[in-house]
Design a protein around this motif. Structure first.
Motif, short mmCIF file in Angstrom:
data_model
loop_
_atom_site.label_atom_id
_atom_site.label_comp_id
_atom_site.label_asym_id
_atom_site.label_seq_id
_atom_site.Cartn_x
_atom_site.Cartn_y
_atom_site.Cartn_z
N VAL A 35 0.86 -1.17 0.00
CA VAL A 35 0.00 0.00 0.00
C VAL A 35 0.90 1.23 0.00
O VAL A 35 1.83 1.32 0.80
CB VAL A 35 -0.93 0.01 1.24
CG1 VAL A 35 -1.72 1.30 1.30
CG2 VAL A 35 -1.87 -1.19 1.22
N VAL A 36 0.64 2.15 -0.94
CA VAL A 36 1.44 3.37 -1.06
C VAL A 36 0.51 4.57 -1.09
O VAL A 36 -0.70 4.43 -1.25
CB VAL A 36 2.33 3.35 -2.33
CG1 VAL A 36 3.36 2.24 -2.26
CG2 VAL A 36 1.51 3.23 -3.59
N THR A 37 1.08 5.75 -0.96
CA THR A 37 0.30 6.97 -1.09
C THR A 37 0.80 7.72 -2.32
O THR A 37 1.99 7.68 -2.64
CB THR A 37 0.44 7.87 0.15
OG1 THR A 37 1.82 8.16 0.37
CG2 THR A 37 -0.14 7.20 1.37
N ILE A 38 -0.13 8.37 -2.98
CA ILE A 38 0.23 9.24 -4.10
C ILE A 38 -0.29 10.62 -3.77
O ILE A 38 -1.20 10.79 -2.96
CB ILE A 38 -0.32 8.73 -5.45
CG1 ILE A 38 -1.84 8.60 -5.43
CG2 ILE A 38 0.32 7.41 -5.83
CD1 ILE A 38 -2.44 8.25 -6.78
N SER A 39 0.29 11.62 -4.40
CA SER A 39 -0.04 13.00 -4.04
C SER A 39 -1.44 13.42 -4.45
O SER A 39 -2.07 14.22 -3.77
CB SER A 39 0.98 13.96 -4.65
OG SER A 39 1.00 13.81 -6.06
N ASP A 40 -1.96 12.88 -5.54
CA ASP A 40 -3.26 13.32 -6.03
C ASP A 40 -4.21 12.13 -6.16
O ASP A 40 -4.08 11.33 -7.08
CB ASP A 40 -3.10 14.03 -7.37
CG ASP A 40 -4.38 14.67 -7.86
OD1 ASP A 40 -5.38 14.67 -7.12
OD2 ASP A 40 -4.38 15.18 -9.00
N MET A 41 -5.15 12.05 -5.25
CA MET A 41 -6.14 10.97 -5.27
C MET A 41 -7.46 11.44 -5.88
O MET A 41 -8.45 10.73 -5.84
CB MET A 41 -6.41 10.47 -3.85
CG MET A 41 -5.25 9.76 -3.19
SD MET A 41 -5.02 8.11 -3.83
CE MET A 41 -6.40 7.24 -3.11
#
Length: 153
Positions: free
Chosen positions: A93-99
């Motif tokens: 699981v990762v995070t991206i800047s624009d969801m």
């Protein structure tokens, strides 16, 4: 199911698949369906490939399922790929800047489901099983949106 860091994988999250036998299976995806979703009867995770900025990939092979399964016209290659994927492929699981794109996708699904609830209520009444099923789906999408917005943990 947990990712390689012990984080539970949920609908709406962005995940990174790595170590897959076929290079095209590696990359960033958002989880469109998880086991237990009212809109999903599978026991695996349905993943849709996204770009780093969160937009849906325009690649012709932009769908993956976790655990990864190999399906070619060569039985031996399938067996080799599936064995490789069981041993080497990982999901994180990762995070991206624009969801915003992913959030918009689930809002569209919620909007359509709300229309379905309204229509089925008019046609069949509030207590109909179809209406109850659609309301469960609506509640599911509301929960996914709250999760993506960070209002539910």
């Amino acid at each position: 199911m947990l990712d390689k860091n012990g984080i539970e994988i949920r609908t709406g999250q962005v995940v990174k698949v790595s170590g897959a036998f076929f290079q095209n299976d590696n990359g960033l995806y958002y989880v469109e369906h998880s086991p237990g979703d009212p809109t999903w009867s599978g026991h695996d995770y349905c993943l849709k490939k996204v770009c780093k900025d969160g937009r849906l990939s325009k690649s012709t092979r932009n769908i993956c399922f976790w655990p990864i399964g190999a399906f070619t016209n060569d039985r031996v290659k399938n067996a080799k790929a599936n064995a490789w994927n069981r041993e080497h492929s990982e999901i994180e699981v990762v995070t991206i800047s624009d969801m915003s794109w992913i959030l918009g996708r689930f809002r569209e699904k919620l909007e359509q489901t709300a229309k379905d609830v309204q229509r089925h209520t008019w046609d069949f009444g509030e207590d109909d099983t179809m209406v109850q099923k659609e309301k469960a789906i609506q509640s599911h999408y509301e929960g996914v949106i709250r999760f993506i917005e960070g209002k539910e943990f």
